[in-house]
Design a protein around this motif. Structure first.
Motif, PDB file in Angstrom:
ATOM      1  N   THR A   1       1.108  -1.613  -0.100  1.00 12.39           N
ATOM      2  CA  THR A   1       0.086   0.053  -0.266  1.00 12.39           C
ATOM      3  C   THR A   1       1.144   1.586  -0.005  1.00 12.39           C
ATOM      4  OG1 THR A   1      -1.702  -1.550   1.380  1.00 12.39           O
ATOM      5  CG2 THR A   1      -2.003   1.149   0.861  1.00 12.39           C
ATOM      6  N   MET A   2       1.750   1.260   0.449  1.00 12.12           N
ATOM      7  CA  MET A   2       2.848   2.479   0.726  1.00 12.12           C
ATOM      8  C   MET A   2       3.258   2.749  -0.663  1.00 12.12           C
ATOM      9  SD  MET A   2       5.746   2.831   3.760  1.00 12.12           S
ATOM     10  CE  MET A   2       4.615   2.662   5.084  1.00 12.12           C
ATOM     11  N   LEU A   3       3.404   1.805  -0.686  1.00 16.93           N
ATOM     12  CA  LEU A   3       4.904   1.786  -2.094  1.00 16.93           C
ATOM     13  C   LEU A   3       3.447   2.231  -3.383  1.00 16.93           C
ATOM     14  CD1 LEU A   3       6.808  -1.616  -2.028  1.00 16.93           C
ATOM     15  CD2 LEU A   3       7.502   1.000  -1.752  1.00 16.93           C
ATOM     16  N   ARG A   4       2.443   1.787  -3.167  1.00 19.67           N
ATOM     17  CA  ARG A   4       1.078   2.010  -4.323  1.00 19.67           C
ATOM     18  C   ARG A   4       1.286   3.408  -4.197  1.00 19.67           C
ATOM     19  NH1 ARG A   4      -3.866   2.431  -3.825  1.00 19.67           N
ATOM     20  NH2 ARG A   4      -3.516   0.941  -1.763  1.00 19.67           N
ATOM     21  N   LEU A   5       0.752   4.535  -2.816  1.00 18.64           N
ATOM     22  CA  LEU A   5      -0.089   5.416  -2.374  1.00 18.64           C
ATOM     23  C   LEU A   5       1.622   6.052  -3.742  1.00 18.64           C
ATOM     24  CD1 LEU A   5      -1.729   5.107   0.789  1.00 18.64           C
ATOM     25  CD2 LEU A   5      -2.659   5.568  -1.582  1.00 18.64           C
ATOM     26  N   VAL A   6       2.898   6.184  -2.852  1.00 21.47           N
ATOM     27  CA  VAL A   6       4.166   7.533  -3.136  1.00 21.47           C
ATOM     28  C   VAL A   6       3.918   6.889  -4.401  1.00 21.47           C
ATOM     29  CG1 VAL A   6       6.977   7.085  -2.156  1.00 21.47           C
ATOM     30  CG2 VAL A   6       5.013   6.858  -0.468  1.00 21.47           C
ATOM     31  N   ALA A   7       4.013   5.858  -5.330  1.00 23.49           N
ATOM     32  CA  ALA A   7       4.263   5.965  -6.755  1.00 23.49           C
ATOM     33  C   ALA A   7       3.221   6.392  -7.515  1.00 23.49           C
ATOM     34  CB  ALA A   7       4.293   4.685  -6.682  1.00 23.49           C
ATOM     35  N   GLU A   8       1.742   6.706  -6.858  1.00 22.09           N
ATOM     36  CA  GLU A   8       1.135   7.355  -7.305  1.00 22.09           C
ATOM     37  C   GLU A   8       0.925   8.777  -6.969  1.00 22.09           C
ATOM     38  OE1 GLU A   8      -2.895   5.833  -5.430  1.00 22.09           O
ATOM     39  OE2 GLU A   8      -2.845   4.006  -7.273  1.00 22.09           O
TER      40      GLU A   8
ATOM     41  N   THR B   1       4.370  14.695  -1.607  1.00 27.56           N
ATOM     42  CA  THR B   1       4.284  13.716  -0.743  1.00 27.56           C
ATOM     43  C   THR B   1       3.058  12.796  -0.207  1.00 27.56           C
ATOM     44  OG1 THR B   1       4.013  14.575   1.272  1.00 27.56           O
ATOM     45  CG2 THR B   1       6.583  14.911   0.617  1.00 27.56           C
ATOM     46  N   VAL B   2       3.006  11.521   0.889  1.00 25.97           N
ATOM     47  CA  VAL B   2       1.956  11.276   1.462  1.00 25.97           C
ATOM     48  C   VAL B   2       2.696  11.109   2.819  1.00 25.97           C
ATOM     49  CG1 VAL B   2       0.754   8.404   1.094  1.00 25.97           C
ATOM     50  CG2 VAL B   2       2.286   9.750  -0.787  1.00 25.97           C
ATOM     51  N   CYS B   3       1.628  11.335   3.820  1.00 25.65           N
ATOM     52  CA  CYS B   3       1.518  11.703   5.125  1.00 25.65           C
ATOM     53  C   CYS B   3       0.995   9.885   5.747  1.00 25.65           C
ATOM     54  CB  CYS B   3       0.321  11.734   5.100  1.00 25.65           C
ATOM     55  SG  CYS B   3      -0.079  11.993   7.478  1.00 25.65           S
ATOM     56  N   PRO B   4       2.248   9.312   6.119  1.00 25.74           N
ATOM     57  CA  PRO B   4       1.532   7.947   6.961  1.00 25.74           C
ATOM     58  C   PRO B   4      -0.068   7.756   6.953  1.00 25.74           C
ATOM     59  CG  PRO B   4       3.584   9.390   8.067  1.00 25.74           C
ATOM     60  CD  PRO B   4       2.819  10.330   7.212  1.00 25.74           C
ATOM     61  N   SER B   5      -0.442   8.303   7.727  1.00 22.52           N
ATOM     62  CA  SER B   5      -1.994   8.472   7.827  1.00 22.52           C
ATOM     63  C   SER B   5      -2.194   7.736   7.167  1.00 22.52           C
ATOM     64  CB  SER B   5      -2.181   9.268   8.269  1.00 22.52           C
ATOM     65  OG  SER B   5      -2.982  10.662   8.082  1.00 22.52           O
ATOM     66  N   GLU B   6      -2.830   7.999   5.630  1.00 23.64           N
ATOM     67  CA  GLU B   6      -3.066   7.765   4.588  1.00 23.64           C
ATOM     68  C   GLU B   6      -3.072   6.428   3.997  1.00 23.64           C
ATOM     69  OE1 GLU B   6      -2.622  10.853   0.960  1.00 23.64           O
ATOM     70  OE2 GLU B   6      -1.524  11.545   2.214  1.00 23.64           O
ATOM     71  N   VAL B   7      -1.573   5.462   4.319  1.00 27.75           N
ATOM     72  CA  VAL B   7      -1.528   4.635   4.293  1.00 27.75           C
ATOM     73  C   VAL B   7      -2.137   4.209   5.546  1.00 27.75           C
ATOM     74  CG1 VAL B   7       0.316   2.962   4.100  1.00 27.75           C
ATOM     75  CG2 VAL B   7       0.998   4.925   3.471  1.00 27.75           C
ATOM     76  N   ALA B   8      -2.279   3.918   6.321  1.00 28.78           N
ATOM     77  CA  ALA B   8      -2.873   3.090   7.461  1.00 28.78           C
ATOM     78  C   ALA B   8      -4.674   3.600   7.851  1.00 28.78           C
ATOM     79  CB  ALA B   8      -2.501   3.938   9.163  1.00 28.78           C
ATOM     80  N   ARG B   9      -4.890   4.633   6.613  1.00 28.87           N
ATOM     81  CA  ARG B   9      -6.481   4.934   6.472  1.00 28.87           C
ATOM     82  C   ARG B   9      -6.921   3.616   5.192  1.00 28.87           C
ATOM     83  NH1 ARG B   9      -7.979  10.140   8.515  1.00 28.87           N
ATOM     84  NH2 ARG B   9      -6.259  10.721  10.200  1.00 28.87           N
ATOM     85  N   ALA B  10      -5.722   3.669   4.548  1.00 24.16           N
ATOM     86  CA  ALA B  10      -6.070   2.994   3.239  1.00 24.16           C
ATOM     87  C   ALA B  10      -6.494   1.496   3.747  1.00 24.16           C
ATOM     88  CB  ALA B  10      -5.319   2.862   2.085  1.00 24.16           C
ATOM     89  N   LEU B  11      -5.705   1.261   4.128  1.00 29.11           N
ATOM     90  CA  LEU B  11      -5.936  -0.456   5.512  1.00 29.11           C
ATOM     91  C   LEU B  11      -6.659  -0.299   6.261  1.00 29.11           C
ATOM     92  CD1 LEU B  11      -2.076  -0.719   5.615  1.00 29.11           C
ATOM     93  CD2 LEU B  11      -3.132  -1.693   3.771  1.00 29.11           C
ATOM     94  N   GLY B  12      -6.992   0.704   7.259  1.00 33.25           N
ATOM     95  CA  GLY B  12      -7.827   0.430   8.086  1.00 33.25           C
ATOM     96  C   GLY B  12      -9.169   1.389   8.636  1.00 33.25           C
TER      97      GLY B  12
END
Length: 97
Positions: free
Chosen positions: A9-16, A22-33
């Motif tokens: 998820t992190m690699l996908r969001l950063v690449a997108e 930049t991407v906030c780490p909470s975006e990664v967490a929200r995408a999953l949780g």
């Protein structure tokens, strides 16, 4: 939540997001949780651990106040995630921060 799921998820969001963004780490967490803090809140520490590992592997960059951190294991405070300066994100993009 597995580290592999967080990494993907992190690699996908950063690449997108692309170069120079930049991407906030909470975006990664929200995408999953999900959107509720009870779902994504507990993922923040695992997200950070994965980010630290991926920075050591030069697959993401961790930024604080707009600058890449010197040591992914000792920085403190709010941070953002981005493609690494040489573009080696593991997601197939070639870009710079």
């Amino acid at each position: 939540m597995s580290e592999a799921e967080i990494e993907e998820t992190m690699l996908r969001l950063v690449a997108e997001r692309g170069a120079g963004k930049t991407v906030c780490p909470s975006e990664v967490a929200r995408a999953l949780g999900g959107p509720h803090p009870d779902g994504w809140g507990p993922l923040m520490k695992p997200v950070r651990r994965v980010a630290e590992r991926l920075m050591r592997e030069n697959r993401v960059a961790i930024l604080r106040k707009g600058r890449v951190v010197d040591d992914p294991e000792t920085f403190r405070g709010i941070y953002r995630l981005a493609l690494p300066a040489d573009g080696a994100s593991g997601a197939g993009n070639s870009a710079s921060v």
